[in-house]
Enzyme design. Sequence first.
Site, PDB file in Angstrom:
ATOM      1  N   GLY A   1       3.458 -16.749  -1.297  1.00 45.92           N
ATOM      2  CA  GLY A   1       2.627 -16.897  -2.658  1.00 45.92           C
ATOM      3  C   GLY A   1       1.297 -16.113  -2.438  1.00 45.92           C
ATOM      4  O   GLY A   1       0.359 -16.525  -2.291  1.00 45.92           O
ATOM      5  N   TYR A   2       1.391 -14.715  -2.680  1.00 44.97           N
ATOM      6  CA  TYR A   2       0.128 -13.989  -2.709  1.00 44.97           C
ATOM      7  C   TYR A   2      -0.331 -13.538  -4.057  1.00 44.97           C
ATOM      8  O   TYR A   2      -1.063 -13.844  -4.573  1.00 44.97           O
ATOM      9  CB  TYR A   2       0.364 -12.810  -1.581  1.00 44.97           C
ATOM     10  CG  TYR A   2       0.042 -13.139  -0.309  1.00 44.97           C
ATOM     11  CD1 TYR A   2       0.016 -14.505   0.265  1.00 44.97           C
ATOM     12  CD2 TYR A   2      -0.249 -12.038   0.717  1.00 44.97           C
ATOM     13  CE1 TYR A   2      -0.331 -14.749   1.479  1.00 44.97           C
ATOM     14  CE2 TYR A   2      -0.675 -12.505   2.074  1.00 44.97           C
ATOM     15  CZ  TYR A   2      -0.666 -13.604   2.387  1.00 44.97           C
ATOM     16  OH  TYR A   2      -0.694 -13.728   3.761  1.00 44.97           O
TER      17      TYR A   2
ATOM     18  N   THR B   1       9.534 -13.360  -3.792  1.00 48.04           N
ATOM     19  CA  THR B   1      10.729 -13.015  -3.575  1.00 48.04           C
ATOM     20  C   THR B   1      11.659 -14.164  -3.261  1.00 48.04           C
ATOM     21  O   THR B   1      11.238 -14.882  -2.270  1.00 48.04           O
ATOM     22  CB  THR B   1      10.645 -11.935  -2.465  1.00 48.04           C
ATOM     23  OG1 THR B   1      10.209 -10.697  -3.046  1.00 48.04           O
ATOM     24  CG2 THR B   1      12.290 -11.416  -2.219  1.00 48.04           C
TER      25      THR B   1
ATOM     26  N   GLU C   1       3.830  -8.296   8.347  1.00 39.48           N
ATOM     27  CA  GLU C   1       4.742  -7.670   7.109  1.00 39.48           C
ATOM     28  C   GLU C   1       4.913  -6.125   7.173  1.00 39.48           C
ATOM     29  O   GLU C   1       6.293  -5.808   6.948  1.00 39.48           O
ATOM     30  CB  GLU C   1       4.278  -8.232   5.930  1.00 39.48           C
ATOM     31  CG  GLU C   1       5.248  -7.743   4.768  1.00 39.48           C
ATOM     32  CD  GLU C   1       4.698  -8.442   3.333  1.00 39.48           C
ATOM     33  OE1 GLU C   1       5.547  -8.160   2.419  1.00 39.48           O
ATOM     34  OE2 GLU C   1       3.460  -8.824   3.391  1.00 39.48           O
TER      35      GLU C   1
END
Length: 397
Positions: free
Chosen positions: A127-128, A161, A244
């Site tokens: 949750g960014y 996602t 990431e």
Amino acid sequence: MVIKLSKEREAFVKEVAAFVDKNYPKKLRDKQRNRQEFTREDYKLWHGILDDHGWGAVHWPKEYGGTGWDELDNYLFFSTLVKKNAHQVLPFGINMLAPLLMAFGNDAQKEFFLPKIKNADHIWCQGYSEPNAGSDLASLKMSAVKEGDNYVLNGSKIWTTLAQHADWIFCLVRTNKDSKPQAGISFILVDMKSPGITITPIITADRSHEVNQVIFDNVSVPADNLIGEENKGWDYAKYLLMFERSSFGANIAWLENVIENMKVAIKKASRLPQNDQTYLDVLKMKVIQTEADLLAAKLTMIRAITHTDKMHARKIASLLKVLVSRQIQAVTDLHLKLYQEFSVVNGAELAPNYFDGTFENQANLLGNQYLNHRKETIYAGSNEIQYNVIAKMILGL
């Protein structure tokens, strides 16, 4: 150019390949072949099989249940899974959150969450981004207000996602509205079953349900789920993004497979009288150029992961992200130019043998893939932002 491995590493690659051949579930193979979406249980199934073999978190330190392999073995492991067309373990928990927990989580958080990430009991999402905070992530507005032993969260996250399959989400939230934007952000873990969470699907241009908007309406979260210190979340987020971005390297093996398939397709197409030989010759040259660019990216990555500094690949993660994301888009561009009208945009709705010919059936998902991979230069920090990071942090400009 051939990258020569030692006999020990060649044997290791064969061991991983044989394990996949023997243990990758037929159920998942059939779903991939028939273009069916994986369920939450499907994602957990393969991850659990790997974990039972001791390969659930190969890149973790031994003290947390990892293998202790070096970075090159880690790369060979993940790239072999890709080459064998085995689905990759979802990255959000295993590759992104776990290193952050190891570095900044307290003992209770590590003891509770890490085993469940490793054995796939927990599926995670990230949750960014928010509707008005993407590449400018520091402008995020989702609030977390301390009330007794809890934080109360209000706001929304977007482009989340696989949130529809997730058990937990890690979030950046604003805990101080009066400080500089970066200084008022905290990092918190949220159970997706918490009352007040609504998941809204976003159907993207490729007709898939991959991303979502997640809305938080007075969601109460235990203060014990805060990672590290309040208002230090921006530092933790940057640390996580290193992992990431560096994970883009695993896509190189997939791109190598795609290029080999394209070379075979061009050879077959050149024997068909209706094809324009001049056009195919131009495509051959473009494939050769793309293959050379991909090799350059691969050599850059291998130099990074074999560096004496074990964190070197993380430190140049922005560079790896830019190189590989550009190659993904270059390859999908070539796909459309090769297969042209057979690149059906909604090929996922067609049977895998819808057309009469193998050539056409190989092509009919490429429109979907082309549209999906436009995201590569945007997510995990847009490439334009990465150029600034490269200039400042790597080149020292």
